[in-house]
Design an enzyme around this catalytic site. Structure first.
Site, PDB file in Angstrom:
ATOM      1  N   CYS A  89      61.227  48.333  35.835  1.00  0.00           N
ATOM      2  CA  CYS A  89      60.006  48.663  35.087  1.00  0.00           C
ATOM      3  C   CYS A  89      59.393  49.985  35.514  1.00  0.00           C
ATOM      4  O   CYS A  89      58.679  50.621  34.730  1.00  0.00           O
ATOM      5  CB  CYS A  89      58.981  47.528  35.217  1.00  0.00           C
ATOM      6  SG  CYS A  89      58.406  47.237  36.899  1.00  0.00           S
TER       7      CYS A  89
ATOM      8  N   GLU B  42      51.391  42.883  35.048  1.00  0.00           N
ATOM      9  CA  GLU B  42      52.250  43.959  35.536  1.00  0.00           C
ATOM     10  C   GLU B  42      53.251  44.265  34.434  1.00  0.00           C
ATOM     11  O   GLU B  42      54.227  43.538  34.246  1.00  0.00           O
ATOM     12  CB  GLU B  42      52.947  43.529  36.832  1.00  0.00           C
ATOM     13  CG  GLU B  42      51.997  43.229  37.980  1.00  0.00           C
ATOM     14  CD  GLU B  42      51.169  44.426  38.416  1.00  0.00           C
ATOM     15  OE1 GLU B  42      51.501  45.558  38.015  1.00  0.00           O
ATOM     16  OE2 GLU B  42      50.200  44.237  39.158  1.00  0.00           O
TER      17      GLU B  42
END
Length: 484
Positions: A262, A228
């Site tokens: 993010c 991720e």
């Protein structure tokens, strides 16, 4: 039992390898002794995870605040506590259905009486590498699906989460045995050794550069990985979309956790002729919602290195001709508290650091555009982003953007909110990551969907054994005729 790693410089690496290896062996032995925990045990593990978070929520929030220097308590409660508890409840509610053996079709002509099944089974011991920006969410959310799938876990925390790491190492034994869950603090070389362990699956959240190193280490053991990562996630305001509503949602996202998210909006496309309107509306929003960056409500940049990196990126943009707009109307950044004033950057160019690397801070480059084709061409010339945020009420334009810009996930007419939808998978694509978790897909990621063929007492295969004669020829011709 997990302990804070305190090693002398001479033998720290050997001791780290020994402790990590011993933990892995202990958990793997426990897995072999009980390879497929029942539904009741998995729910018990999820409840223990929930209780550990709920019982200690205040000291957890305090530890995160200490690691940041100042982390908004409300942001910690929302993203680290409430969202995670909600996700655990969701998994527990649906777990029985997820665990069911799946029926699959059988070719009756060749295999009369036989049956096909897919059985979800635990993989074993899962390694989790956690970043600092949402340390509880990005540790406990994977753990939710790891435990739901019946696995055991070792978790390596970030070097920027020292207070939290030591707290969790102290708390975990009250809720889980070491053969189920262990946390490790980063002391300088733990991450490298951790990624080299022969886990049954390795889950990593962090930067693309570190993700490549993790994947290379895992490859030596053929350990499957979920990555991720981050990247530069764009947003675009369509010509039809109300500007004040767009600003309200984009600026909330951009300043949440001081931009250290993010999936945050990394750069923004605004229609030519509407840039001044966007700037004015952004100043008004910040004046109302973030009048004082020294307030506890406004989160600090995580450390001095990150604070300096953001200031250097702003200086680089200014030196290359960009216009910097401090949205706090003259309130300057506070280096002592690592508080960075939110900025818009106009006239940004591709040679600037801000448009080359993920920003991870309260800075938003604004790019004017003529039409949707220009937006798609710009984004598609770069790495595929983790998220994409089109703002438009035009259904055809929404569809156009979703079809022409590939990203890990998307959120239409808002930003940041899709990872909080527990029944949606979350993950990147290309440079922004690989694999998914959250929801059923999280359960699948940490399970082996094991295909099993059950032969009937009678098998037609005996008629196809050599030497092949007329019977075999007739059978194959009959089957072939049915397929044509």
């Amino acid at each position: 039992m997990s302990t804070v790693l305190k090693h002398s410089p001479d033998n720290s690496q050997d001791l780290t390898i020994t402790e990590l290896g011993a933990c892995l062996q202990r958990q793997r032995s426990a897995y072999h002794a009980d390879p497929v925990p029942a539904l009741e045990q998995r729910k018990k593990d999820l409840l223990a995870l929930k209780n550990m978070l709920a019982d200690n929520r205040e000291i957890i929030v305090d530890a995160i605040n200490a690691d940041y220097g100042n982390r908004s308590r409300h942001e910690s409660l929302l993203t680290e506590i409430i969202m995670v508890l909600d996700g655990i409840n969701f998994a527990a509610k649906h777990l029985k259905k997820w665990m069911r053996t799946q029926r699959r079709e059988i070719e009756f002509t060749l295999y009369p009486g036989a049956k096909n099944r897919v059985i979800p089974q635990p993989l074993g011991v899962i390694g989790v590498i956690v970043p600092w920006n949402f340390p509880i969410q990005l540790a406990f959310t994977p753990l939710t699906y790891i435990f739901a799938a019946g696995n055991r876990a070792m978790v390596k925390m970030s070097e920027n989460s020292r207070h939290l790491s030591r707290l969790l190492i102290r708390l975990v034994p009250d809720y889980f045995p070491a053969e189920k869950l262990c946390f490790f603090e980063e002391t300088g070389n733990v991450g490298i050794q951790f990624s080299q362990l022969p886990f049954d699956h390795l889950f990593f959240t962090g930067s693309g550069a570190t993700g490549k190193a993790v994947m290379a280490s895992a490859a030596k053991n053929l350990t499957p990985v979920t990555l991720e990562l981050g990247g530069k996630s764009p947003a675009v305001i369509g010509p039809d979309y109300p500007m004040n509503k767009a600003v309200e949602r984009i600026m909330f996202a951009k300043l949440f956790n001081a931009g250290q998210v993010c999936v945050n909006v990394d750069y923004l496309f605004v229609s030519e002729g509407r840039v001044d309107e966007f700037v004015a509306a952004s100043k008004a929003w910040v004046s109302k919602h973030c009048p004082d960056i020294n307030s506890p409500d406004y989160t600090s940049i995580i450390d001095q290195r990150s604070y300096e990196r953001l200031n250097e990126a702003l200086a680089d943009a200014k030196s290359r001709g960009a216009t910097l707009i401090n949205l706090t109307e003259g309130q300057e950044s506070n280096p002592g508290m690592h508080k960075m004033a939110p900025h818009l950057v106009l006239n940004a160019s591709d040679d600037m650091i801000l448009l080359q690397r993920e920003i991870f801070g309260p800075i938003l480059p604004v790019i004017p555009y003529k039409d949707q084709h220009q937006v798609c061409e710009y984004v598609n010339q770069r790495d595929r982003p983790l998220a994409f945020y089109p703002f438009t009420n035009d259904r055809r334009l929404q569809t156009f953007y979703l079809e022409h810009v590939m990203s890990g996930g998307a959120c239409v007419n808002d930003a940041l909110l899709h990872p909080g939808q527990h029944d949606l998978p979350f993950g990147g694509v290309g440079a922004s990551g690989m694999g998914h978790y959250h929801g059923y897909e999280g359960f699948v990621t940490f399970s082996k969907l094991r295909p099993v063929f059950y032969q009937a007492s009678f098998s037609a295969m005996k008629f196809l054994a050599p030497p092949y004669g007329k019977r075999a020829t007739s059978m194959l011709n009959m089957i072939l005729k049915r397929k044509l």
